[in-house]
Design an enzyme around this catalytic site. Structure first.
Site, short mmCIF file in Angstrom:
data_model
loop_
_atom_site.label_atom_id
_atom_site.label_comp_id
_atom_site.label_asym_id
_atom_site.label_seq_id
_atom_site.Cartn_x
_atom_site.Cartn_y
_atom_site.Cartn_z
N TYR A 180 -0.26 12.81 -15.20
CA TYR A 180 -1.64 12.30 -15.25
C TYR A 180 -2.28 12.87 -16.51
O TYR A 180 -2.41 14.10 -16.64
CB TYR A 180 -2.42 12.76 -14.02
N TYR B 139 -3.32 15.27 -2.34
CA TYR B 139 -2.38 14.32 -2.96
C TYR B 139 -1.21 14.02 -2.01
O TYR B 139 -0.83 12.86 -1.84
CB TYR B 139 -1.84 14.89 -4.28
N LYS C 214 -3.79 6.57 -3.09
CA LYS C 214 -4.19 6.59 -1.69
C LYS C 214 -4.22 5.21 -1.04
O LYS C 214 -4.19 5.09 0.18
CB LYS C 214 -5.58 7.21 -1.55
N HIS D 85 9.41 13.71 -4.62
CA HIS D 85 8.76 14.43 -5.73
C HIS D 85 8.07 15.68 -5.21
O HIS D 85 7.35 15.64 -4.22
CB HIS D 85 7.75 13.53 -6.45
N PRO E 43 -6.89 3.77 -7.94
CA PRO E 43 -5.50 4.18 -7.68
C PRO E 43 -5.14 5.58 -8.19
O PRO E 43 -4.05 6.06 -7.95
CB PRO E 43 -4.68 3.12 -8.40
P1 FAS Z 1 -3.02 -6.24 0.42
O1 FAS Z 1 -4.11 -6.76 -0.47
O2 FAS Z 1 -1.81 -5.63 -0.17
O3 FAS Z 1 -2.50 -7.43 1.37
C1 FAS Z 1 -3.41 -8.36 1.91
C2 FAS Z 1 -2.62 -9.65 2.16
O4 FAS Z 1 -3.52 -10.58 2.78
C3 FAS Z 1 -2.12 -10.28 0.87
O5 FAS Z 1 -0.76 -10.61 0.97
C4 FAS Z 1 -3.00 -11.52 0.71
O6 FAS Z 1 -2.33 -12.59 0.10
C5 FAS Z 1 -3.34 -11.83 2.15
N1 FAS Z 1 -4.60 -12.59 2.29
C6 FAS Z 1 -5.72 -12.47 1.56
N2 FAS Z 1 -6.64 -13.36 1.98
C7 FAS Z 1 -6.08 -14.07 3.01
C8 FAS Z 1 -6.50 -15.13 3.84
N3 FAS Z 1 -7.73 -15.66 3.70
N4 FAS Z 1 -5.65 -15.60 4.78
C9 FAS Z 1 -4.42 -15.05 4.95
N5 FAS Z 1 -3.94 -14.04 4.17
C10 FAS Z 1 -4.77 -13.56 3.21
N6 FAS Z 1 -2.64 1.53 -4.59
C11 FAS Z 1 -2.01 2.65 -4.97
O7 FAS Z 1 -1.89 3.57 -4.18
N7 FAS Z 1 -1.51 2.76 -6.27
C12 FAS Z 1 -1.63 1.73 -7.17
O8 FAS Z 1 -1.19 1.85 -8.32
C13 FAS Z 1 -2.27 0.55 -6.79
N8 FAS Z 1 -2.38 -0.51 -7.67
C14 FAS Z 1 -3.06 -1.65 -7.27
C15 FAS Z 1 -3.22 -2.75 -8.13
C16 FAS Z 1 -3.93 -3.90 -7.73
C17 FAS Z 1 -4.10 -5.07 -8.67
C18 FAS Z 1 -4.50 -3.95 -6.44
C19 FAS Z 1 -5.29 -5.16 -5.98
C20 FAS Z 1 -4.33 -2.88 -5.57
C21 FAS Z 1 -3.60 -1.72 -5.98
N9 FAS Z 1 -3.40 -0.64 -5.12
C22 FAS Z 1 -2.77 0.49 -5.48
C23 FAS Z 1 -3.87 -0.67 -3.79
C24 FAS Z 1 -2.85 -1.44 -2.99
O9 FAS Z 1 -1.62 -0.78 -3.06
C25 FAS Z 1 -3.40 -1.56 -1.60
O10 FAS Z 1 -3.93 -0.33 -1.14
C26 FAS Z 1 -2.40 -2.10 -0.63
O11 FAS Z 1 -1.91 -3.30 -1.15
C27 FAS Z 1 -3.12 -2.26 0.69
O12 FAS Z 1 -2.36 -3.07 1.49
P2 FAS Z 1 -3.08 -4.18 2.42
O13 FAS Z 1 -4.23 -3.56 3.10
O14 FAS Z 1 -1.98 -4.79 3.19
O15 FAS Z 1 -3.74 -5.22 1.43
C1 PHB Z 2 2.38 3.91 -9.47
O1 PHB Z 2 3.52 4.37 -9.63
O2 PHB Z 2 2.13 2.68 -9.52
C2 PHB Z 2 1.24 4.86 -9.23
C3 PHB Z 2 1.52 6.19 -8.99
C4 PHB Z 2 0.47 7.08 -8.78
C5 PHB Z 2 -0.83 6.61 -8.84
C6 PHB Z 2 -1.10 5.26 -9.08
C7 PHB Z 2 -0.06 4.38 -9.29
O3 PHB Z 2 -1.86 7.49 -8.66
#
Ligand code: FAS
Ligand code: PHB
Length: 391
Positions: free
Chosen positions: A202, A386, A298, A72, A294
């Site tokens: 956005y 970004y 980032k 993009h 989000p």
């Molecule tokens: P994660 O949370 O992805 O992974 C952590 C892992 O550790 C999980 O698999 C979990 O099951 C495991 N874990 C937890 N506790 C544990 C324990 N006690 N023992 C063993 N394992 C354990 N970011 C964006 O950029 N755009 C988005 O749109 C976006 N939407 C999101 C929506 C939600 C609901 C959430 C919660 C986050 C969102 N994020 C988004 C942020 C997300 O993408 C995170 O930045 C990304 O998953 C980070 O990755 P990890 O640090 O690996 O953490």
């Molecule tokens: C997504 O595609 O899930 C997405 C993209 C951009 C954002 C947040 C989420 O800033």
């Protein structure tokens, strides 16, 4: 069991770290609370900075991302009924982002780890405990298959997200937490319908924020800002589409293709940082150490840069017997984390309508956005943040 680095969590941070360390000849074990299917069932991030794309290539797992990911060259900002494009290459000297879902990143990394036959324990539940990381013989213990297991290791990488056990295992007086909770959530919907636009939109409207994103030319991801106490059960698909339409411009409304939700969930909006990111032989990476709203896309990308720093520091420790990188990891990671926190906070405050804000606040937002799209300097600042600041 003994290994060099025990990794807690098999999300993007844990899997990326495991793959990078494997490529550096460093042994790891990953222990994950959930099943692999559960991890893959989460729908989260969608946009990869070039830093993350490069890291996937460095891990040797970039083939599908390059084949299926969408490069993009900009985003559109919609406010006061008009759209304004932010031209990434034109404002950043050629830089872009890649749209490739976090689910696919995780799938590619899981497959590579399995193919390399690297030890990964899924379904550990809430049995994982961390021990001895303030000394020289840390351990990760967990229950699995009805038995207690102990992993003796040199280092522990806490990659277990915001609700994980790693940060919670640090004595409260050794950690300083910074947090801002926003009075809204993001209701997200994934559907097999073509995106309303070839780039992300956005939208700032009087009814609140909306985001039009995608996963492919036939799969779209949409978000609408909702009150913090909203429950996903309160939102039928029709109610979601109707609300999204009200926040878009006429052209987007006309082009919008709706369909049944493949997934629908609400994510809270929070800014959070834990300092430091190192405690003896325990290192935090990714959401275990920080959370961003989000809006700036980032979260996943910060997890990637943490892992890049940590993996190179560990490789330096084992390769050159130097602890300089490990000693500098927290300060180095936090400098990039706080810049992303600032950007994500700023972009959220500029585009969301929060309860309790006044008419003055709303005019300031509109003026901020108007200045942003009509000032090359301001647009360039948005674009460089970004696409991702340099490591
Ligand atoms: P994660 O949370 O992805 O992974 C952590 C892992 O550790 C999980 O698999 C979990 O099951 C495991 N874990 C937890 N506790 C544990 C324990 N006690 N023992 C063993 N394992 C354990 N970011 C964006 O950029 N755009 C988005 O749109 C976006 N939407 C999101 C929506 C939600 C609901 C959430 C919660 C986050 C969102 N994020 C988004 C942020 C997300 O993408 C995170 O930045 C990304 O998953 C980070 O990755 P990890 O640090 O690996 O953490
Ligand atoms: C997504 O595609 O899930 C997405 C993209 C951009 C954002 C947040 C989420 O800033």
């Amino acid at each position: 069991m003994r290994t060099q680095v025990a990794i807690v969590g098999a999300g993007p941070a844990g899997l990326l770290l495991g793959q990078l360390l494997h490529r550096a000849g460093i042994a790891t074990v990953i222990v994950e609370r959930q099943s692999a299917a559960h991890v893959l069932g989460r729908i989260r991030a969608g946009v990869l900075e070039q830093v993350t794309v490069d890291l996937m290539d460095e891990c040797g797992v970039g083939t599908r991302m390059h084949a299926e990911g969408l490069v993009h060259q900009g985003i559109e900002l919609l406010f006061q009924g008009a759209r304004h494009r932010i031209d990434f290459p034109g404002l950043t000297g050629g830089r872009t982002v890649t749209v490739y879902g976090q689910t696919e990143v995780t799938r590619d990394l899981m497959a590579a780890r399995a193919q390399a036959g690297l030890p990964t324990v899924y379904d550990a539940g809430d049995t994982v405990t961390l021990h001895g990381f303030d000394g020289s013989t840390p351990q990760v213990r967990y229950r699995h298959g009805g038995q207690e297991h102990v992993i003796d290791c040199d280092f522990i990488a806490g990659c277990d997200g915001y609700h994980g056990v790693s940060r919670a295992s640090v004595p409260a007086n050794a950690i300083h937490e910074f947090e801002k909770v926003y009075p809204s959530g993001w209701l997200g919907l994934l559907a097999d319908v073509p995106p309303v636009c070839h780039e992300l939109i956005y939208a700032h409207s009087e009814r609140g924020f909306a985001l039009c994103s995608m996963r492919s030319p036939s799969r779209s991801r949409y978000y609408v800002q909702v009150p913090p106490d909203s429950k996903v059960e309160q939102w039928s698909d029709d109610a979601f589409w109707a609300e999204l339409r009200l926040r878009l411009d006429p052209q987007a409304r006309e082009r919008l293709v709706t369909g049944p939700a493949l997934e629908k969930s609400i994510a809270p909006l929070r800014s959070f940082v834990a300092e430091p990111m190192r405690f003896g032989r325990l290192f935090l990476a990714g959401d275990a150490a920080h959370i961003v709203p989000p809006t700036g896309a980032k979260g996943l990308n910060l997890a990637a840069s943490d892992v890049k720093y940590l993996a190179s520091a560990l490789a330096e420790h084992y390769g050159e017997r130097s602890s300089a990188g490990l000693d500098h990891y927290s300060a180095r990671a936090l400098r990039r984390v706080w810049k992303a926190e600032r950007f994500s906070w700023w972009f959220t405050m500029a585009t969301h309508r929060f309860p309790g804000t006044s008419g003055f606040d709303h005019r300031i937002q509109e003026s901020e956005l108007d200045y942003l799209v009509h000032s090359k300097a301001a647009s360039a600042a948005l674009a460089e943040n970004y696409v991702g600041l340099p490591l």
